[in-house]
Design a protein around this motif. Structure first.
Motif, PDB file in Angstrom:
ATOM      1  N   MET A 224      20.431  36.395 -19.633  1.00  0.00           N
ATOM      2  CA  MET A 224      20.145  36.988 -18.344  1.00  0.00           C
ATOM      3  C   MET A 224      18.638  37.186 -18.203  1.00  0.00           C
ATOM      4  SD  MET A 224      22.790  39.985 -17.198  1.00  0.00           S
ATOM      5  CE  MET A 224      23.278  40.629 -18.776  1.00  0.00           C
ATOM      6  N   PRO A 225      18.145  36.951 -17.008  1.00  0.00           N
ATOM      7  CA  PRO A 225      16.724  37.246 -16.791  1.00  0.00           C
ATOM      8  C   PRO A 225      16.462  38.742 -16.949  1.00  0.00           C
ATOM      9  CG  PRO A 225      17.595  35.875 -15.029  1.00  0.00           C
ATOM     10  CD  PRO A 225      18.746  36.282 -15.879  1.00  0.00           C
ATOM     11  N   LYS A 226      15.226  39.061 -17.219  1.00  0.00           N
ATOM     12  CA  LYS A 226      14.852  40.439 -17.497  1.00  0.00           C
ATOM     13  C   LYS A 226      15.140  41.367 -16.310  1.00  0.00           C
ATOM     14  CE  LYS A 226      11.102  43.157 -19.377  1.00  0.00           C
ATOM     15  NZ  LYS A 226       9.755  43.152 -19.894  1.00  0.00           N
ATOM     16  N   THR A 227      14.860  40.930 -15.075  1.00  0.00           N
ATOM     17  CA  THR A 227      15.078  41.787 -13.913  1.00  0.00           C
ATOM     18  C   THR A 227      16.568  42.047 -13.684  1.00  0.00           C
ATOM     19  OG1 THR A 227      15.017  39.853 -12.458  1.00  0.00           O
ATOM     20  CG2 THR A 227      12.967  41.080 -12.741  1.00  0.00           C
ATOM     21  N   VAL A 228      17.408  41.033 -13.898  1.00  0.00           N
ATOM     22  CA  VAL A 228      18.849  41.215 -13.724  1.00  0.00           C
ATOM     23  C   VAL A 228      19.372  42.181 -14.778  1.00  0.00           C
ATOM     24  CG1 VAL A 228      21.075  40.068 -13.780  1.00  0.00           C
ATOM     25  CG2 VAL A 228      19.157  38.965 -12.639  1.00  0.00           C
ATOM     26  N   ARG A 229      18.893  42.037 -15.993  1.00  0.00           N
ATOM     27  CA  ARG A 229      19.308  42.936 -17.075  1.00  0.00           C
ATOM     28  C   ARG A 229      18.868  44.365 -16.774  1.00  0.00           C
ATOM     29  NH1 ARG A 229      16.883  40.871 -22.013  1.00  0.00           N
ATOM     30  NH2 ARG A 229      18.228  39.112 -21.560  1.00  0.00           N
ATOM     31  N   SER A 230      17.666  44.514 -16.232  1.00  0.00           N
ATOM     32  CA  SER A 230      17.152  45.838 -15.884  1.00  0.00           C
ATOM     33  C   SER A 230      18.004  46.474 -14.782  1.00  0.00           C
ATOM     34  CB  SER A 230      15.703  45.724 -15.426  1.00  0.00           C
ATOM     35  OG  SER A 230      15.241  46.954 -14.950  1.00  0.00           O
ATOM     36  N   ILE A 231      18.335  45.684 -13.768  1.00  0.00           N
ATOM     37  CA  ILE A 231      19.174  46.188 -12.671  1.00  0.00           C
ATOM     38  C   ILE A 231      20.559  46.544 -13.203  1.00  0.00           C
ATOM     39  CG2 ILE A 231      20.319  45.539 -10.529  1.00  0.00           C
ATOM     40  CD1 ILE A 231      17.817  43.874  -9.860  1.00  0.00           C
ATOM     41  N   HIS A 232      21.103  45.687 -14.043  1.00  0.00           N
ATOM     42  CA  HIS A 232      22.425  45.938 -14.612  1.00  0.00           C
ATOM     43  C   HIS A 232      22.426  47.231 -15.424  1.00  0.00           C
ATOM     44  CE1 HIS A 232      25.806  45.275 -17.442  1.00  0.00           C
ATOM     45  NE2 HIS A 232      26.389  44.854 -16.319  1.00  0.00           N
ATOM     46  N   THR A 233      21.377  47.455 -16.185  1.00  0.00           N
ATOM     47  CA  THR A 233      21.274  48.672 -16.993  1.00  0.00           C
ATOM     48  C   THR A 233      21.187  49.906 -16.099  1.00  0.00           C
ATOM     49  OG1 THR A 233      20.149  47.444 -18.731  1.00  0.00           O
ATOM     50  CG2 THR A 233      19.931  49.841 -18.788  1.00  0.00           C
ATOM     51  N   ARG A 234      20.387  49.836 -15.035  1.00  0.00           N
ATOM     52  CA  ARG A 234      20.257  50.975 -14.124  1.00  0.00           C
ATOM     53  C   ARG A 234      21.562  51.270 -13.396  1.00  0.00           C
ATOM     54  NH1 ARG A 234      15.359  49.688 -10.495  1.00  0.00           N
ATOM     55  NH2 ARG A 234      15.631  47.613 -11.323  1.00  0.00           N
TER      56      ARG A 234
END
Length: 84
Positions: free
Chosen positions: A1-11
């Motif tokens: 997963m791209p970093k931004t998608v992973r960040s959004i998923h985590t949030r």
């Protein structure tokens, strides 16, 4: 997963966890409040006479409102031609 998608998923997962915690807390508070009020009503010996009295008054008020609504509707239908 791209970093931004992973960040959004985590949030999103974190906010979901917060939401579950808040809703659980509200449910526990609601249950506690209901239990406390039930215990107070049982301890006071109240058999719900005030609740029955309020329910009867509400039922009478509702009957009056419905009667007025039907009467107004009947008058409007009777004189509808003159109103236009």
């Amino acid at each position: 997963m791209p970093k931004t998608v992973r960040s959004i998923h985590t949030r999103v997962r974190w906010r979901y966890g917060q939401l579950v915690g808040v809703l659980t807390g509200l449910a526990v508070a609601l249950v506690t409040t209901v239990e406390n009020r039930w215990a107070q009503a049982r301890a006071s010996g109240d058999r719900g006479s005030e609740s029955v009295e309020k329910a009867v008054l509400v039922a009478i008020g509702l009957a009056v409102v419905l009667g007025l609504a039907f009467a107004i509707r009947a008058v409007v239908q009777k004189y509808q031609g003159q109103l236009q």
